[in-house]
Design a protein around this motif. Sequence first.
Motif, PDB file in Angstrom:
ATOM      1  N   CYS A   1     -11.235  -3.887   2.779  1.00 17.26           N
ATOM      2  CA  CYS A   1     -10.689  -4.213   1.463  1.00 17.26           C
ATOM      3  C   CYS A   1      -9.356  -3.494   1.246  1.00 17.26           C
ATOM      4  CB  CYS A   1     -11.683  -3.819   0.372  1.00 17.26           C
ATOM      5  SG  CYS A   1     -12.009  -2.049   0.289  1.00 17.26           S
TER       6      CYS A   1
ATOM      7  N   THR B   1      -5.817  -5.601   6.464  1.00 16.11           N
ATOM      8  CA  THR B   1      -6.639  -5.735   5.271  1.00 16.11           C
ATOM      9  C   THR B   1      -6.635  -7.203   4.854  1.00 16.11           C
ATOM     10  OG1 THR B   1      -7.037  -4.891   3.037  1.00 16.11           O
ATOM     11  CG2 THR B   1      -4.751  -5.267   3.669  1.00 16.11           C
TER      12      THR B   1
ATOM     13  N   GLU C   1      -5.976   3.670   0.874  1.00 21.88           N
ATOM     14  CA  GLU C   1      -6.347   5.073   1.069  1.00 21.88           C
ATOM     15  C   GLU C   1      -5.928   5.555   2.457  1.00 21.88           C
ATOM     16  OE1 GLU C   1     -10.510   5.050   0.407  1.00 21.88           O
ATOM     17  OE2 GLU C   1     -10.356   4.760  -1.775  1.00 21.88           O
TER      18      GLU C   1
ATOM     19  N   GLU D   1      -8.375  -1.582  -1.087  1.00 21.34           N
ATOM     20  CA  GLU D   1      -8.526  -0.204  -1.557  1.00 21.34           C
ATOM     21  C   GLU D   1      -8.658   0.758  -0.368  1.00 21.34           C
ATOM     22  OE1 GLU D   1      -9.327  -3.005  -4.638  1.00 21.34           O
ATOM     23  OE2 GLU D   1     -10.299  -2.786  -2.677  1.00 21.34           O
ATOM     24  N   ARG D   2      -9.495   0.380   0.592  1.00 28.31           N
ATOM     25  CA  ARG D   2      -9.683   1.240   1.756  1.00 28.31           C
ATOM     26  C   ARG D   2      -8.405   1.320   2.593  1.00 28.31           C
ATOM     27  NH1 ARG D   2     -14.144   0.392   6.598  1.00 28.31           N
ATOM     28  NH2 ARG D   2     -13.798   2.388   7.629  1.00 28.31           N
TER      29      ARG D   2
ATOM     30  N   ALA E   1       0.830  -1.208   0.000  1.00 25.41           N
ATOM     31  CA  ALA E   1       0.000   0.000   0.000  1.00 25.41           C
ATOM     32  C   ALA E   1       0.863   1.257   0.000  1.00 25.41           C
ATOM     33  CB  ALA E   1      -0.930  -0.005   1.220  1.00 25.41           C
TER      34      ALA E   1
END
Length: 376
Positions: free
Chosen positions: A348, A167, A354, A350-351, A33
């Motif tokens: 997830c 995650t 972010e 994606e979260r 990430a």
Amino acid sequence: MFQGRKIVVFSIVTDAFGGFGGIAQYNRDFLQALAASRQVERITVLPRFGNVPGTDPVPKVEQLPAVHGRIAYALQSLVNLRRVGHVDLIFCGHVFMMPVAVLLARLAGAALWLQVHGIDAWQRPSRLLRWSVRQADLVTAVSRHTRRRFLSWAEIAPEKVKVLPNTINDKFCPGPKSTALLDRYGLRGKKVLLTISRLAASERYKGHDRVIQAMSGLLAEHPETRYLIAGDGDDRPRLEELARRNGVAEHVIFAGQVPEEELVDQFRLADVFVMPSIGEGFGIVFLQAAACGLQVIAGNRDGSVDALAEGVLGRLIDPLDENALADALQDALNAPNLPSPEAVRRLCPERFGEAVSSLVQHVCLKSDANDIHCQT
């Protein structure tokens, strides 16, 4: 502070790519990430343990060979910091590594980010570690429970401590049982309880022994039940002997260390994932099991509560109550109650990505950004 330019990160961790266990998985997810963030130019990772991948694990990430031994590790961290050159952020993946991390941050003039996971961050440590923690610009904890326990002794402003939970990869999803694994373990036509974790004497809090002791009563009503224990470590001989003493050795299967490529299929073999732990910082295996469609049973005294979203993803019990564990296992086999796929996907990638990007801005750009909404 950095005026929009991309940053260089030097990361010291216990293990990441090539490592096993929940912390290694968390570090891999975090580093991926971090690398995906548009604010990051490159990342150098120095692990204490684990194997080095044949090539760089993901774009922008260079993982160096693991260095065993505290003094050798500290020296190699200094050597590699100099080799990397300019560094903007030091990421420290374990509270016990903070004295080295502080030295690196001071030498580099870099911001310092500490990640805390579980039981190692719950108890008041030495004066040196407490001083080191005070130097952090940001601390992230995998769960609210770990954050509370950490703040009970850490002399650091609470607003510097955020929750950044695990995650879960999309590969963890329901699917057919592997015929090869069914045959390997003799599980055709069986009801399967599963625990995946290290079998370390230092981690007996995970509760394998309590499940083994519950097996004799469970078998009276469900004689087709098998308890599959995946993982290895120095506590395995004790657990094998415990199964023999309880007369359930034929019903308890020790699978040993699970290769990463078999992990999803191991979950899919089971009907129930059970780990009545009292010492989980979070417990990524609970999410992985729920995502694969298993019923999940966990303890209510640690970070497992966050992992199961306070019971949305599984059943929370007092892990030290033998009757509560026995009842939960019986109920799971008698009347399956499967987790909602939508609830599983709340964390997830994606979260997670972010949240990591926002935290990078928070710690490195010294912005006045609002608190990161990555908490469960």
